[in-house]
Design an enzyme around this catalytic site. Sequence first.
Site, PDB file in Angstrom:
ATOM      1  N   SER A  92       0.916  -1.139  -0.142  1.00  0.00           N
ATOM      2  CA  SER A  92       0.066  -0.062  -0.152  1.00  0.00           C
ATOM      3  C   SER A  92       0.743   1.278  -0.111  1.00  0.00           C
ATOM      4  O   SER A  92       1.415   1.583   0.933  1.00  0.00           O
ATOM      5  CB  SER A  92      -1.028   0.036   1.184  1.00  0.00           C
ATOM      6  OG  SER A  92      -1.814   1.226   1.419  1.00  0.00           O
ATOM      7  N   SER A 131       8.217  -4.879  -6.705  1.00  0.00           N
ATOM      8  CA  SER A 131       6.895  -4.148  -7.000  1.00  0.00           C
ATOM      9  C   SER A 131       7.358  -3.227  -8.379  1.00  0.00           C
ATOM     10  O   SER A 131       8.405  -2.766  -8.458  1.00  0.00           O
ATOM     11  CB  SER A 131       6.351  -3.330  -5.848  1.00  0.00           C
ATOM     12  OG  SER A 131       5.586  -2.531  -6.367  1.00  0.00           O
ATOM     13  N   TYR A 155       6.907   3.280   0.359  1.00  0.00           N
ATOM     14  CA  TYR A 155       6.939   1.840  -0.359  1.00  0.00           C
ATOM     15  C   TYR A 155       7.854   1.476  -1.449  1.00  0.00           C
ATOM     16  O   TYR A 155       8.518   0.714  -1.438  1.00  0.00           O
ATOM     17  CB  TYR A 155       5.466   1.566  -0.373  1.00  0.00           C
ATOM     18  CG  TYR A 155       5.479   0.348  -1.234  1.00  0.00           C
ATOM     19  CD1 TYR A 155       5.085  -0.942  -0.215  1.00  0.00           C
ATOM     20  CD2 TYR A 155       5.116  -0.032  -2.631  1.00  0.00           C
ATOM     21  CE1 TYR A 155       5.241  -2.234  -1.077  1.00  0.00           C
ATOM     22  CE2 TYR A 155       4.802  -1.245  -3.029  1.00  0.00           C
ATOM     23  CZ  TYR A 155       4.720  -2.485  -2.393  1.00  0.00           C
ATOM     24  OH  TYR A 155       4.831  -3.678  -2.951  1.00  0.00           O
ATOM     25  N   VAL A 199      -7.922  -2.492  -4.951  1.00  0.00           N
ATOM     26  CA  VAL A 199      -9.281  -1.854  -5.718  1.00  0.00           C
ATOM     27  C   VAL A 199     -10.272  -3.001  -6.178  1.00  0.00           C
ATOM     28  O   VAL A 199     -11.248  -2.855  -6.009  1.00  0.00           O
ATOM     29  CB  VAL A 199      -8.803  -1.026  -7.147  1.00  0.00           C
ATOM     30  CG1 VAL A 199      -8.007  -1.895  -8.126  1.00  0.00           C
ATOM     31  CG2 VAL A 199     -10.024  -0.359  -7.557  1.00  0.00           C
ATOM     32  N   ARG A 223      -3.712   0.334 -15.167  1.00  0.00           N
ATOM     33  CA  ARG A 223      -2.848  -0.660 -14.530  1.00  0.00           C
ATOM     34  C   ARG A 223      -2.894  -2.084 -15.469  1.00  0.00           C
ATOM     35  O   ARG A 223      -3.655  -2.434 -16.046  1.00  0.00           O
ATOM     36  CB  ARG A 223      -3.446  -1.221 -13.206  1.00  0.00           C
ATOM     37  CG  ARG A 223      -3.467   0.338 -12.187  1.00  0.00           C
ATOM     38  CD  ARG A 223      -2.285   0.570 -11.623  1.00  0.00           C
ATOM     39  NE  ARG A 223      -2.304   1.846 -10.688  1.00  0.00           N
ATOM     40  CZ  ARG A 223      -2.324   2.879 -11.147  1.00  0.00           C
ATOM     41  NH1 ARG A 223      -1.957   3.207 -12.195  1.00  0.00           N
ATOM     42  NH2 ARG A 223      -2.391   3.703 -10.286  1.00  0.00           N
TER      43      ARG A 223
END
Length: 325
Positions: A92, A131, A155, A199, A223
């Site tokens: 997150s 990520s 993050y 989401v 995305r």
Amino acid sequence: MSYRDIEFENDSVFLVTGGAGFIGSNLCEAILNMGYKVRCLDDLSIGKQENVDLFIENKNYEFIKGDIRDYDTCLKASDGVDYILHQAAWGSVPRSVEMPLKYNDINIKGTLNIFEAARQNNIKKVVYASSSSVYGDEETLPKKEGKEGYPLSPYALTKQVDEKYAKIYADLYNLDTYGLRYFNVFGRRQDPDGAYAAVIPKFIKLLLNNESPTINGDGKQSRDFTYIENVVEANLKALKADSKYAGEAFNIAYGGREYLNDIYDILAELLDKEDIRPIYGPDRVGDIKHSNADISKAKGVLGYDPDWDFDKGIKEAIDWYVKNL
């Protein structure tokens, strides 16, 4: 080749950190189904006991409640292990903006503890979760390894640091490390609850409850949504990678591009909730606008060949949530 056809040495033992989480529990399940031994390490701060309760009766499964921030815990958990799939982390972007110290502690210190424990215990290979956020403000699409930008959140920075530590451990200590840059993973067991929920599960749960989800921003952000089966495949194939690629990172995605407004419309249609319209809110701090992966490196080096596109994956995901929420 399907990951189900991958073979490891008889009696191989796998440590899955964050094994009670969304991705971790799916990895535990896949490895157990292949007939190997799994040791799950999780402090249950984000992971859920219910995600791994279904493995309790499996003689090849062991659960250790522990925190990766404690080096001795990492050392003991990895003792006698052949391979490590390091998924334990706090995700997150917006939460990391609020809690940078905690993210540094868990995502950087915790990962360093795992790498050092792996070195001391002579682990064969460590595959760890990175990520797509490492691309930061680099706007070029599709995202390609070697063209990273400046991180936009704590993050993202933690994942960049993890990758640099992985390279150091590969170069200095000959520890086989492989980073997987996940792009918006979704699927069974992903938590739909909380302010920082991803989401897709959040939208599904709200729609099932006849509530209007909030889309941050104008909904025109895109995305590369990636179904969990593709991620499981990537992890297991990375464990078979040639050691000459140790220290490198790979994009793990399907290679597609979906817009949030379209995602919402698809979910509303599949759930027969088209009369419910979304609410639009402010942009989230630290979020990137667009994300789309070039997966040619993972295909060429790891033999990664994802066959779960968004349409196929979202139907499976919805089916799971309808049955389990």
